[in-house]
Write an enzyme that holds these catalytic residues in place. Sequence first.
Site, mmCIF file in Angstrom:
data_model
loop_
_atom_site.group_PDB
_atom_site.id
_atom_site.type_symbol
_atom_site.label_atom_id
_atom_site.label_comp_id
_atom_site.label_asym_id
_atom_site.label_seq_id
_atom_site.Cartn_x
_atom_site.Cartn_y
_atom_site.Cartn_z
ATOM 1 N N CYS A 51 -2.168 14.683 2.675
ATOM 2 C CA CYS A 51 -1.994 13.604 3.649
ATOM 3 C C CYS A 51 -0.667 13.755 4.378
ATOM 4 O O CYS A 51 0.379 13.933 3.757
ATOM 5 C CB CYS A 51 -2.040 12.260 2.930
ATOM 6 S SG CYS A 51 -1.636 10.885 4.000
ATOM 7 N N CYS A 111 -5.619 -0.929 -17.916
ATOM 8 C CA CYS A 111 -5.013 -0.259 -16.760
ATOM 9 C C CYS A 111 -3.506 -0.184 -16.918
ATOM 10 O O CYS A 111 -2.795 0.148 -15.970
ATOM 11 C CB CYS A 111 -5.396 -0.974 -15.470
ATOM 12 S SG CYS A 111 -4.999 -2.710 -15.499
ATOM 13 N N CYS A 138 3.983 6.512 2.867
ATOM 14 C CA CYS A 138 2.992 5.491 2.503
ATOM 15 C C CYS A 138 3.172 5.069 1.048
ATOM 16 O O CYS A 138 3.487 5.881 0.186
ATOM 17 C CB CYS A 138 1.596 6.055 2.721
ATOM 18 S SG CYS A 138 0.282 4.914 2.259
ATOM 19 N N TYR A 155 -12.742 -10.712 -20.625
ATOM 20 C CA TYR A 155 -12.248 -10.366 -19.281
ATOM 21 C C TYR A 155 -13.365 -9.611 -18.548
ATOM 22 O O TYR A 155 -13.167 -8.478 -18.104
ATOM 23 C CB TYR A 155 -10.982 -9.492 -19.350
ATOM 24 C CG TYR A 155 -9.866 -10.065 -20.200
ATOM 25 C CD1 TYR A 155 -8.876 -10.842 -19.614
ATOM 26 C CD2 TYR A 155 -9.812 -9.829 -21.574
ATOM 27 C CE1 TYR A 155 -7.844 -11.363 -20.391
ATOM 28 C CE2 TYR A 155 -8.789 -10.351 -22.344
ATOM 29 C CZ TYR A 155 -7.806 -11.108 -21.751
ATOM 30 O OH TYR A 155 -6.794 -11.599 -22.529
ATOM 31 N N CYS A 188 -0.201 6.531 -2.288
ATOM 32 C CA CYS A 188 -0.243 7.620 -3.269
ATOM 33 C C CYS A 188 1.187 8.007 -3.631
ATOM 34 O O CYS A 188 1.979 8.312 -2.754
ATOM 35 C CB CYS A 188 -0.951 8.834 -2.684
ATOM 36 S SG CYS A 188 -2.671 8.514 -2.285
HETATM 37 N N1 SAH Z 1 -14.311 -5.890 -16.969
HETATM 38 C C1 SAH Z 1 -14.338 -6.101 -15.550
HETATM 39 C C2 SAH Z 1 -13.064 -6.750 -14.983
HETATM 40 C C3 SAH Z 1 -11.761 -6.209 -15.458
HETATM 41 S S1 SAH Z 1 -10.367 -6.763 -14.522
HETATM 42 C C4 SAH Z 1 -14.680 -4.810 -14.822
HETATM 43 O O1 SAH Z 1 -14.578 -3.734 -15.385
HETATM 44 O O2 SAH Z 1 -15.086 -4.877 -13.667
HETATM 45 C C5 SAH Z 1 -9.709 -8.057 -15.518
HETATM 46 C C6 SAH Z 1 -10.429 -9.370 -15.358
HETATM 47 O O3 SAH Z 1 -9.782 -10.333 -16.206
HETATM 48 C C7 SAH Z 1 -10.394 -9.971 -13.964
HETATM 49 O O4 SAH Z 1 -11.712 -10.245 -13.568
HETATM 50 C C8 SAH Z 1 -9.567 -11.273 -14.121
HETATM 51 O O5 SAH Z 1 -10.023 -12.308 -13.293
HETATM 52 C C9 SAH Z 1 -9.799 -11.598 -15.570
HETATM 53 N N2 SAH Z 1 -8.796 -12.436 -16.241
HETATM 54 C C10 SAH Z 1 -7.466 -12.509 -16.010
HETATM 55 N N3 SAH Z 1 -6.875 -13.292 -16.933
HETATM 56 C C11 SAH Z 1 -7.837 -13.730 -17.763
HETATM 57 C C12 SAH Z 1 -7.843 -14.574 -18.937
HETATM 58 N N4 SAH Z 1 -6.726 -15.092 -19.405
HETATM 59 N N5 SAH Z 1 -9.013 -14.790 -19.552
HETATM 60 C C13 SAH Z 1 -10.163 -14.237 -19.080
HETATM 61 N N6 SAH Z 1 -10.228 -13.444 -17.981
HETATM 62 C C14 SAH Z 1 -9.080 -13.194 -17.332
#
Ligand code: SAH
Length: 459
Positions: free
Chosen positions: A72, A414, A78, A315, A81
């Site tokens: 790039c 992550c 930027c 989550y 990346c």
């Molecule tokens: N497992 C999903 C989302 C992962 S991202 C996937 O793979 O697509 C993390 C998620 O946790 C987000 O959707 C966010 O809204 C949620 N989140 C954040 N804090 C939270 C909490 N205290 N309890 C439950 N969910 C939560």
Amino acid sequence: MLKKDDQVTIEIEDIGTDGAGIGKADGYTLFVKDAVIGDIIKAKVIKAKKTYGYARLMEIITPSKDRVEPVCPVARQCGGCQIQQMSYSAQLKYKQKLVRDNLARIGGITDCEVLPVIGMENPFNYRNKAQYPVGRNKDGKVVIGFYAGRTHSIIPQTDCLIQHECNKQIVETVLEFMKKYKVTAYDEKKNKGIVRHILTRVGKTTGEVMVCLIINAKKLPYPEEFVEMIRNCGINLEIKSITVNINREKTNVILGEKIETLYGHSYIEDYIGDIKYRISPLSFYQVNPEQTKKLYQTALEFADIKESEVVWDLYCGIGTISLFMAQTAAKVCGVEIVPQAIEDAKQNAELNHMTNTEFFVGAAEDVVPTQYEKSGGKLRADVVTIDPPRKGCDEKLLETVVKMAPSRIVYVSCDPGTLARDVKVLVERGYEVKRVRACDMFGGSFHVETVVGLQRKSM
Ligand code: SAH
């Protein structure tokens, strides 16, 4: 100690969590953006603290064997990346090392195998979602592109190499529309002007395209002309959804709450593996579906679910992992804090004719302990999957998970730091780490997504 503007020659020996190279000048640590492990460079100190400082890469004296010319042209300016100057194989090795080091340093876990990172076949054009800021340059001209690192100044760039190829035509068409109909760009400082961002999403499997214009106005002027121009922008994919999102706040948050459909549906559909998902401009959806499939397959493999088993997916977002697990499990319960995401999760379960799922809205650290109390301490799970945001889990949640006595826990993360911290808690409470594997979702960037498979030790 060094001071601002000092120039030094150093060798880069390590890399920091944000992708910057790390080297030492007479024992003083310097962080140098854009430098690669193995480079010998000339650097100029831009900020000096007591024990460490930040320096700018001025000249590469001897390049590292892992250094490549970034593809790039604006890779250095930027903010998107950070490690494009590192060969892709070196990026993957670096991510593997980062996970291993964090588990050892923060988690005290040294006796587990960290498998090689699952890389992409092509680490470009992998994203399915793009958000281009729209603004004005010093001369008042409309610019569309990306934010420079740590700032809000826009680098004009319509052709981002990690985005889908069709974005270039869409973005250039928006620019043309704005010029032709004198639709103004948003001015962040004055909170004036109309077009703030362009959001695009592409269903990589279905070929469906969504274009959403985020505006600081009640209505978009010339909506029919806009639809006409976008529909004829010359891409060879099907434009399924054109919407505007109203955001009139003076805020860094990109999207407002209100969405108006100008053409087609308010959503597009896409698949991860065999599962279909409905995606609206506001829903969370993984940005790299090909790698997401590999990530979930890894999670599924570590979870090793039997047909009679019950899974709790904490989550759960729009139910992505839940539905993947529900293909095998007897029942999957998902927990997520965002009500809209839970609505999407329920709809996605229906869309895929899955009746063995149940979703709970609320913070996982409230919902799970409450359900556990309600059951009189009888709530059990065979497998628990945990996929929290960067800050990781609340200890109260981890304690309840341990009480539910799942034989396997799959932690998807992550952030290697908080992952190591939380895994340590689970290990102290009777679990052992069986397998660790990261999957590269974001080539060219320092981000790393990791799956850890834990098993309950027999008591
Ligand atoms: N497992 C999903 C989302 C992962 S991202 C996937 O793979 O697509 C993390 C998620 O946790 C987000 O959707 C966010 O809204 C949620 N989140 C954040 N804090 C939270 C909490 N205290 N309890 C439950 N969910 C939560």
